[in-house]
Design a protein around this motif. Structure first.
Motif, PDB file in Angstrom:
ATOM      1  N   THR A  90      17.225  15.891  20.971  1.00 44.00           N
ATOM      2  CA  THR A  90      16.308  14.795  21.237  1.00 44.00           C
ATOM      3  C   THR A  90      16.885  13.496  20.679  1.00 44.00           C
ATOM      4  O   THR A  90      17.842  13.507  19.885  1.00 44.00           O
ATOM      5  CB  THR A  90      14.940  15.035  20.593  1.00 44.00           C
ATOM      6  N   VAL A  91      16.274  12.392  21.062  1.00 42.21           N
ATOM      7  CA  VAL A  91      16.679  11.085  20.546  1.00 42.21           C
ATOM      8  C   VAL A  91      16.591  11.055  19.028  1.00 42.21           C
ATOM      9  O   VAL A  91      17.515  10.586  18.339  1.00 42.21           O
ATOM     10  CB  VAL A  91      15.797   9.974  21.163  1.00 42.21           C
ATOM     11  N   GLU A  92      15.509  11.542  18.486  1.00 44.17           N
ATOM     12  CA  GLU A  92      15.305  11.504  17.027  1.00 44.17           C
ATOM     13  C   GLU A  92      16.350  12.330  16.298  1.00 44.17           C
ATOM     14  O   GLU A  92      16.839  11.938  15.227  1.00 44.17           O
ATOM     15  CB  GLU A  92      13.896  11.987  16.666  1.00 44.17           C
ATOM     16  N   GLU A  93      16.710  13.469  16.842  1.00 42.65           N
ATOM     17  CA  GLU A  93      17.726  14.310  16.203  1.00 42.65           C
ATOM     18  C   GLU A  93      19.087  13.617  16.200  1.00 42.65           C
ATOM     19  O   GLU A  93      19.813  13.656  15.196  1.00 42.65           O
ATOM     20  CB  GLU A  93      17.812  15.657  16.929  1.00 42.65           C
ATOM     21  N   VAL A  94      19.422  12.961  17.309  1.00 46.90           N
ATOM     22  CA  VAL A  94      20.705  12.252  17.382  1.00 46.90           C
ATOM     23  C   VAL A  94      20.714  11.085  16.406  1.00 46.90           C
ATOM     24  O   VAL A  94      21.710  10.842  15.712  1.00 46.90           O
ATOM     25  CB  VAL A  94      20.965  11.765  18.821  1.00 46.90           C
ATOM     26  N   LEU A  95      19.605  10.379  16.314  1.00 48.39           N
ATOM     27  CA  LEU A  95      19.514   9.244  15.402  1.00 48.39           C
ATOM     28  C   LEU A  95      19.651   9.696  13.951  1.00 48.39           C
ATOM     29  O   LEU A  95      20.357   9.067  13.144  1.00 48.39           O
ATOM     30  CB  LEU A  95      18.181   8.520  15.620  1.00 48.39           C
TER      31      LEU A  95
END
Length: 506
Positions: free
Chosen positions: A371-376
């Protein structure tokens, strides 16, 4: 020794297939031709063939270039709108086709079918293209020149072939006095190459506010691949059922300016360069086997030659090895992880001044299992420097996987149409698109979004998309028009025919 030699042989074969599989190969499902009668490909007269070729040639000559969000060649967009009205007067004058402009330069056609109770569907394409200069091209990129059965020009593969193919198919149907039973929309965006915010997003919002729900949607995407997948001799067709997500970050470091004669221990450029280097040296973790890409090899196993068919059918055992080998090449590395690409770096104003700030832009294409949050979170952990400020420019998660089982109306209609028009295709497989399309703006209108370009691609053609000497064979383009014509007719079914029971079920 024999066991050790056997393992080595398997690894060699795995290496050959992994390096050869391109970014277009994604999650697969081997399929046989669908049950029921199949239409014979529509034949075009010599005059009709010449008309459709000239129509595409004229479209390619119009330089509808998108440079950046909000920065498109508006005069060319207007010219293109006038051009399609001139070339397809039947479409624009039909009593059951309504045309309107959206977002200034995008086109929305509503084709009213004879049965208003059937849920409509949508054909999606975009008229804008990426920039192209004459340098490196065999012919000027907007000349529309023909050579050896190919039409050259920017947009011949991406995506004016679809724009003109859809409208040409509709024109031919009207010429044959055919009125569709099921209603549908034709949406032609004008800024897909720069995110589609002014075109596709506004069309989707307009339809959503009107309460429209779609049976399915088909956009550009994967294609018929011939000789692209090493280890598979016959052509296969891949239909995109999802897309990777994306996040674009701006990394900024601010420091006190000064004279280069008395430099600090670390400058803003040095700090940012070190952070960017850490991102490149520490790629996102491999997720092969945790997303839909695992099924690619499992479901296509029977199409591979021996012994690869055995390996691909037993990925429960070989997946770790296959995943590691896929990392060797950029094209296949994109299958197994979220990719990291540093695309812009800006700093400094003069040779003898310590720069007060440095900026870098980094784009990640997010694996379906992240997800976006995991990548961030992972990005912050790798950079591990509070002096580097991180700002999110744009971000969206990987798209949901559209249904592709036997009961999925849209997928099976597309599958049937591919078998009719591309009869030499040995298997049809759902897949993951690494790039992004306008279709992501339509998530609120349907859960059945498919990405398939009715074009025949060989390995040497892949680099032409967004690259030099983009071209399409005129025979392939004719098949593309046939594809859309058949798709419109096949979609008139009120529901899918029930599959025949096999002998072991009786």
């Amino acid at each position: 020794m024999m066991a050790r030699c056997g393992r080595a042989a398997v690894l060699v074969w795995l290496g050959l297939v992994a390096i050869g599989v391109t970014a277009l190969l994604r999650v697969g499902l081997v399929s046989e031709p669908p049950q029921g009668a199949r239409r014979r490909p529509v034949g075009f007269s010599a005059l009709e063939k010449e008309q459709l070729r000239e129509a595409l040639r004229g479209a390619v000559k119009i330089p509808t270039v998108s440079f950046s969000p909000g920065n498109v060649t508006t005069s060319a967009m207007e010219e293109f709108g006038a051009y399609i009205q001139k070339v397809f007067p039947r479409v624009f004058s039909s009593s059951f086709v309504h045309h309107e402009m959206v977002g200034g330069y995008s086109h929305l056609f509503t084709v009213h079918g004879s049965d208003p109770h059937l849920q409509p569907y949508m054909l999606l394409a975009h008229l804008d293209v990426v920039p192209a200069s004459d340098e490196g091209w065999e012919v000027p990129p907007f000349s529309g020149q023909e050579r050896d059965g190919f039409l050259y020009g920017r947009g011949t593969l991406d995506n004016k072939n679809a724009v003109m193919g859809i409208l040409q198919a509709m024109d031919f149907l009207l010429k044959r006095n055919h009125r569709p039973i099921r209603s549908f929309y034709i949406a032609i965006g004008h800024d897909e190459e720069v995110s589609g915010h002014d075109g596709a997003r506004k069309i989707a919002a307009k339809l959503e506010s009107a309460g429209v729900r779609l049976a399915f949607l088909i956009d550009e995407g994967l294609a018929v691949l011939d000789g692209v997948v090493k280890g598979i001799k016959r052509p296969v067709a891949l239909v995109g059922t999802t897309e990777k997500g994306s996040i674009t970050l701006t990394l900024t470091v601010q420091r006190d300016p000064g004279h280069s004669s008395v430099p600090p221990k670390e400058t803003s450029i040095g700090i940012l360069a070190a952070a960017v280097s850490r991102l490149e040296q520490n790629p996102m973790p491999s997720l092969f086997g945790k997303g839909p890409e695992l099924a690619t090899f499992e479901q296509l196993a029977t199409q591979f030659t021996f012994p690869l068919n055995i390996v691909m059918a037993n990925l429960w055992l070989f997946a770790p090895v296959v995943g590691r080998i896929l990392e060797w090449e950029p094209s296949t590395n994109a299958l197994v992880r979220t990719t990291t690409a540093v695309t812009l770096f800006q700093a400094g104003v003069k040779a003898n001044i310590i720069p007060p700030f440095a900026n870098a832009t980094v784009n990640f294409r997010i694996h379906p299992a992240q997800t976006v949050e995991e990548v961030l979170e992972l990005t912050r952990a790798v950079i591990a420097d509070d002096r580097v400020k991180i700002r999110v420019q744009e971000a969206f998660n990987p798209l949901p996987v559209s249904p592709h089982d036997e009961g999925s109306f849209g997928f099976q209609i597309i599958r049937r149409t591919i078998h009719e028009v591309f009869s030499d295709v040995s298997a049809i497989a759902p897949g993951v698109c690494i790039g992004n399309t306008d279709s992501r703006h339509y998530l609120n209108l349907t859960s059945s979004i498919y990405r398939f370009s009715p074009i025949w691609l060989k390995a040497e053609d892949l680099g032409r998309i967004h690259g030099l000497n983009e071209r399409i064979s005129l025979e392939t383009y004719e098949r593309g028009v046939q594809f859309y014509l058949h798709l419109i007719q096949n979609s008139d079914l009120p529901e899918l025919p029930k599959p025949h029971k096999s002998l072991h079920e009786l």
